[in-house]
Scaffold this motif. Structure first.
Motif, PDB file in Angstrom:
ATOM      1  N   LYS A 156      -4.418  23.613  -2.112  1.00 53.06           N
ATOM      2  CA  LYS A 156      -3.866  22.933  -0.950  1.00 53.06           C
ATOM      3  C   LYS A 156      -4.141  21.434  -1.053  1.00 53.06           C
ATOM      4  CE  LYS A 156      -4.558  26.905   2.110  1.00 53.06           C
ATOM      5  NZ  LYS A 156      -5.208  27.382   3.352  1.00 53.06           N
ATOM      6  N   THR A 157      -3.328  20.667  -0.352  1.00 53.70           N
ATOM      7  CA  THR A 157      -3.569  19.226  -0.284  1.00 53.70           C
ATOM      8  C   THR A 157      -3.878  18.828   1.154  1.00 53.70           C
ATOM      9  OG1 THR A 157      -1.219  18.743   0.005  1.00 53.70           O
ATOM     10  CG2 THR A 157      -2.088  18.676  -2.250  1.00 53.70           C
ATOM     11  N   SER A 158      -4.581  17.728   1.293  1.00 57.97           N
ATOM     12  CA  SER A 158      -4.874  17.145   2.601  1.00 57.97           C
ATOM     13  C   SER A 158      -4.527  15.664   2.548  1.00 57.97           C
ATOM     14  CB  SER A 158      -6.351  17.344   2.949  1.00 57.97           C
ATOM     15  OG  SER A 158      -6.650  16.778   4.204  1.00 57.97           O
ATOM     16  N   MET A 159      -4.014  15.153   3.657  1.00 59.73           N
ATOM     17  CA  MET A 159      -3.519  13.774   3.698  1.00 59.73           C
ATOM     18  C   MET A 159      -4.656  12.766   3.591  1.00 59.73           C
ATOM     19  SD  MET A 159      -2.685  13.757   7.732  1.00 59.73           S
ATOM     20  CE  MET A 159      -3.982  14.006   8.952  1.00 59.73           C
ATOM     21  N   PRO A 160      -4.329  11.528   3.214  1.00 63.08           N
ATOM     22  CA  PRO A 160      -5.325  10.452   3.263  1.00 63.08           C
ATOM     23  C   PRO A 160      -5.849  10.291   4.685  1.00 63.08           C
ATOM     24  CG  PRO A 160      -3.373   9.754   2.049  1.00 63.08           C
ATOM     25  CD  PRO A 160      -3.028  11.053   2.711  1.00 63.08           C
ATOM     26  N   SER A 161      -7.098   9.925   4.813  1.00 66.78           N
ATOM     27  CA  SER A 161      -7.705   9.760   6.141  1.00 66.78           C
ATOM     28  C   SER A 161      -7.398   8.387   6.729  1.00 66.78           C
ATOM     29  CB  SER A 161      -9.221   9.935   6.038  1.00 66.78           C
ATOM     30  OG  SER A 161      -9.779   8.861   5.292  1.00 66.78           O
ATOM     31  N   ILE A 162      -7.688   8.247   7.995  1.00 66.49           N
ATOM     32  CA  ILE A 162      -7.545   6.944   8.649  1.00 66.49           C
ATOM     33  C   ILE A 162      -8.427   5.909   7.953  1.00 66.49           C
ATOM     34  CG2 ILE A 162      -7.958   5.689  10.810  1.00 66.49           C
ATOM     35  CD1 ILE A 162      -7.355   8.373  12.258  1.00 66.49           C
ATOM     36  N   SER A 163      -9.639   6.317   7.598  1.00 63.87           N
ATOM     37  CA  SER A 163     -10.558   5.371   6.941  1.00 63.87           C
ATOM     38  C   SER A 163     -10.075   4.999   5.544  1.00 63.87           C
ATOM     39  CB  SER A 163     -11.970   5.951   6.877  1.00 63.87           C
ATOM     40  OG  SER A 163     -12.003   7.152   6.130  1.00 63.87           O
ATOM     41  N   ASP A 164      -9.375   5.925   4.860  1.00 65.07           N
ATOM     42  CA  ASP A 164      -8.804   5.595   3.545  1.00 65.07           C
ATOM     43  C   ASP A 164      -7.835   4.426   3.679  1.00 65.07           C
ATOM     44  OD1 ASP A 164     -10.090   7.519   1.932  1.00 65.07           O
ATOM     45  OD2 ASP A 164      -8.638   9.063   2.497  1.00 65.07           O
ATOM     46  N   TYR A 165      -6.985   4.505   4.690  1.00 61.99           N
ATOM     47  CA  TYR A 165      -6.019   3.421   4.904  1.00 61.99           C
ATOM     48  C   TYR A 165      -6.693   2.155   5.416  1.00 61.99           C
ATOM     49  CZ  TYR A 165      -1.832   6.184   3.977  1.00 61.99           C
ATOM     50  OH  TYR A 165      -0.846   6.919   3.367  1.00 61.99           O
ATOM     51  N   ILE A 212      -0.850  -2.929  -6.308  1.00 63.12           N
ATOM     52  CA  ILE A 212      -0.569  -1.960  -5.248  1.00 63.12           C
ATOM     53  C   ILE A 212      -1.842  -1.173  -4.947  1.00 63.12           C
ATOM     54  CG2 ILE A 212       0.790   0.069  -4.604  1.00 63.12           C
ATOM     55  CD1 ILE A 212       2.857  -0.890  -6.734  1.00 63.12           C
ATOM     56  N   SER A 213      -2.169  -1.018  -3.671  1.00 66.15           N
ATOM     57  CA  SER A 213      -3.313  -0.196  -3.278  1.00 66.15           C
ATOM     58  C   SER A 213      -2.829   1.214  -2.967  1.00 66.15           C
ATOM     59  CB  SER A 213      -3.998  -0.777  -2.036  1.00 66.15           C
ATOM     60  OG  SER A 213      -4.501  -2.074  -2.291  1.00 66.15           O
ATOM     61  N   ILE A 214      -3.566   2.222  -3.449  1.00 65.08           N
ATOM     62  CA  ILE A 214      -3.173   3.616  -3.270  1.00 65.08           C
ATOM     63  C   ILE A 214      -4.220   4.360  -2.441  1.00 65.08           C
ATOM     64  CG2 ILE A 214      -2.706   5.808  -4.423  1.00 65.08           C
ATOM     65  CD1 ILE A 214      -0.490   3.803  -4.862  1.00 65.08           C
ATOM     66  N   ALA A 215      -3.761   4.995  -1.355  1.00 64.07           N
ATOM     67  CA  ALA A 215      -4.623   5.868  -0.549  1.00 64.07           C
ATOM     68  C   ALA A 215      -4.449   7.291  -1.079  1.00 64.07           C
ATOM     69  CB  ALA A 215      -4.234   5.802   0.920  1.00 64.07           C
ATOM     70  N   PRO A 216      -5.541   7.974  -1.425  1.00 64.21           N
ATOM     71  CA  PRO A 216      -5.408   9.264  -2.108  1.00 64.21           C
ATOM     72  C   PRO A 216      -5.150  10.446  -1.188  1.00 64.21           C
ATOM     73  CG  PRO A 216      -7.724   8.764  -1.811  1.00 64.21           C
ATOM     74  CD  PRO A 216      -6.965   7.583  -1.268  1.00 64.21           C
ATOM     75  N   PHE A 217      -4.321  11.371  -1.674  1.00 65.19           N
ATOM     76  CA  PHE A 217      -4.299  12.703  -1.099  1.00 65.19           C
ATOM     77  C   PHE A 217      -5.508  13.453  -1.651  1.00 65.19           C
ATOM     78  CE2 PHE A 217      -0.156  11.881   0.484  1.00 65.19           C
ATOM     79  CZ  PHE A 217       0.109  12.871   1.440  1.00 65.19           C
ATOM     80  N   TYR A 218      -5.846  14.552  -1.003  1.00 69.73           N
ATOM     81  CA  TYR A 218      -6.991  15.356  -1.416  1.00 69.73           C
ATOM     82  C   TYR A 218      -6.515  16.740  -1.850  1.00 69.73           C
ATOM     83  CZ  TYR A 218      -9.889  11.737   0.710  1.00 69.73           C
ATOM     84  OH  TYR A 218     -10.483  10.538   1.018  1.00 69.73           O
ATOM     85  N   ILE A 219      -7.180  17.308  -2.837  1.00 68.43           N
ATOM     86  CA  ILE A 219      -6.808  18.605  -3.409  1.00 68.43           C
ATOM     87  C   ILE A 219      -7.983  19.565  -3.289  1.00 68.43           C
ATOM     88  CG2 ILE A 219      -6.052  19.825  -5.483  1.00 68.43           C
ATOM     89  CD1 ILE A 219      -5.106  17.024  -6.516  1.00 68.43           C
ATOM     90  N   SER A 220      -7.695  20.798  -2.883  1.00 67.81           N
ATOM     91  CA  SER A 220      -8.742  21.819  -2.827  1.00 67.81           C
ATOM     92  C   SER A 220      -8.237  23.132  -3.419  1.00 67.81           C
ATOM     93  CB  SER A 220      -9.190  22.071  -1.386  1.00 67.81           C
ATOM     94  OG  SER A 220     -10.149  23.118  -1.335  1.00 67.81           O
ATOM     95  N   VAL A 240       0.863  -1.177   0.000  1.00 65.06           N
ATOM     96  CA  VAL A 240       0.000   0.000   0.000  1.00 65.06           C
ATOM     97  C   VAL A 240       0.901   1.229   0.000  1.00 65.06           C
ATOM     98  CG1 VAL A 240      -1.764   1.318   1.260  1.00 65.06           C
ATOM     99  CG2 VAL A 240      -1.818  -1.198   1.286  1.00 65.06           C
ATOM    100  N   SER A 241       0.489   2.276  -0.699  1.00 66.95           N
ATOM    101  CA  SER A 241       1.194   3.548  -0.620  1.00 66.95           C
ATOM    102  C   SER A 241       0.170   4.666  -0.729  1.00 66.95           C
ATOM    103  CB  SER A 241       2.251   3.670  -1.724  1.00 66.95           C
ATOM    104  OG  SER A 241       3.097   4.792  -1.501  1.00 66.95           O
ATOM    105  N   ASP A 242       0.625   5.907  -0.542  1.00 64.44           N
ATOM    106  CA  ASP A 242      -0.280   7.028  -0.784  1.00 64.44           C
ATOM    107  C   ASP A 242       0.003   7.607  -2.162  1.00 64.44           C
ATOM    108  OD1 ASP A 242       1.939   8.872  -0.421  1.00 64.44           O
ATOM    109  OD2 ASP A 242       1.654   8.688   1.738  1.00 64.44           O
ATOM    110  N   SER A 243      -0.886   8.458  -2.635  1.00 64.27           N
ATOM    111  CA  SER A 243      -0.783   8.913  -4.031  1.00 64.27           C
ATOM    112  C   SER A 243       0.408   9.818  -4.269  1.00 64.27           C
ATOM    113  CB  SER A 243      -2.076   9.609  -4.467  1.00 64.27           C
ATOM    114  OG  SER A 243      -2.348  10.762  -3.696  1.00 64.27           O
ATOM    115  N   SER A 244       1.119  10.205  -3.214  1.00 67.46           N
ATOM    116  CA  SER A 244       2.337  10.985  -3.390  1.00 67.46           C
ATOM    117  C   SER A 244       3.432  10.190  -4.101  1.00 67.46           C
ATOM    118  CB  SER A 244       2.865  11.467  -2.044  1.00 67.46           C
ATOM    119  OG  SER A 244       4.090  12.143  -2.190  1.00 67.46           O
ATOM    120  N   CYS A 245       3.303   8.880  -4.172  1.00 66.03           N
ATOM    121  CA  CYS A 245       4.314   8.074  -4.874  1.00 66.03           C
ATOM    122  C   CYS A 245       4.306   8.338  -6.377  1.00 66.03           C
ATOM    123  CB  CYS A 245       4.127   6.591  -4.592  1.00 66.03           C
ATOM    124  SG  CYS A 245       2.660   5.856  -5.348  1.00 66.03           S
TER     125      CYS A 245
END
Length: 297
Positions: free
Chosen positions: A62-71, A23-31, A6-11
């Motif tokens: 701005k970006t926001s990190m993946p949430s606990i529930s995303d992971y 590979i599972s990807i947890a997303p960052f969020y964009i606003s 698993v990784s986050d979308s910053s990869c």
């Protein structure tokens, strides 16, 4: 038993690769307005993100990190099946993504005590994080255990180095990387910053007049670093990355291949990345450069 990655979308790995490699990807969020947040690559493709940046001058997303529930959502299916999980997150000093992942792992392991979830700080960002994930895939496919893979990855994660430039000083000013006076003076003089990434931190690699000269200088900085440290690129992964302008990137890659031919770099040996939002919000739509990371196997 093979572990899951698993990784986050910053990869910044392309969807085609993550799907093919499992590979599972947890997303960052964009606003763009500070209220409405979109999942990177799912709700808003990276190119659309950059296009909006280019069209909305003076707006700093701005970006926001993946949430606990995303992971948790990505860990749960493997915990239920007792499949080990290795989660590789964006540099923890840049984001709380790793903390979200650790909290999610703790919650899942409380529900499923036999679950095995290892959360790792990549100490990298963008393409270097992606290269570390690719090394994890090779280790997994070579039959290494989760513990063996973790130890191997920890041994190389500080070997990464990026050499890049950006086209707009205003984004660096807005992010606090440079002062307002420096941004105004730099814009008037058409100065472009040369930026590096090493040991988990951004470093100043100099400045250059004009975009084309800054691209040349980024390549020169990389070559000087490789020579100075006696690096054998046969032992490293090599990558190039860009923001919005794919035509410029194609020309840049041609220059890179010519300049690095003496080090044995060919098109087949160069990974190409679309630099994502976690870096793009700080650089604007024009980041471009190269990076290296030592191989495990």
């Amino acid at each position: 038993m093979k572990f899951h990655i698993v990784s986050d979308s910053s990869c910044d790995l392309p969807d085609s690769y993550t799907a093919q490699s499992g590979i599972s990807i947890a997303p960052f969020y964009i606003s763009f307005d500070g209220e409405n947040y979109l999942r990177e690559r799912t709700d808003i493709p990276v190119r659309e993100f950059y296009q909006q940046m280019a069209e909305k001058k003076g707006i700093f997303p701005k970006t926001s990190m993946p949430s606990i529930s995303d992971y948790a959502e990505r860990f749960l299916p493997y915990a239920k099946e007792k499949i080990p999980v290795l989660c590789i997150c964006l540099n923890a000093s840049f984001s709380g993504s790793m903390q979200s992942a650790r909290t999610a792992a703790q919650e899942i392991c409380e529900m499923y005590p036999e679950a095995e979830i290892t959360v790792m700080d990549s100490r990298e960002a963008t393409g270097l994080q992606g290269l570390l994930v690719k090394e994890a895939v090779e280790l997994r496919d070579a039959g290494r255990t989760l513990k063996e893979a973790e130890e191997a990855l920890l041994s190389i994660r500080d070997s990464g180095r990026i050499f890049f430039t950006a086209n707009d000083l205003e984004y660096l000013r807005n992010g606090g990387r440079i002062g307002k006076a420096a941004a105004i003076a730099g814009s008037m003089l058409k100065v472009k910053p040369l930026i590096g990434y090493e040991h988990g931190e951004l470093v100043a690699d100099g400045i250059s007049r004009g975009r084309k000269k800054s691209l040349v200088k980024a390549i020169e900085n990389a070559k000087d670093y490789i020579r100075k440290h006696g690096i054998d690129l046969k032992e490293y992964r090599f990558a190039a990355g860009c923001g919005l302008d794919l035509e410029e990137f194609e020309e840049f890659c041609g220059m890179v291949l010519r300049e690095f031919a003496e080090f044995g770099i060919t098109k087949e040996k160069m990974d190409c990345f679309q630099i994502g939002a976690t870096i793009g919000v700080h650089t604007g739509p024009g980041p471009i450069g190269v990076g290296i990371l030592k191989r495990c196997i």
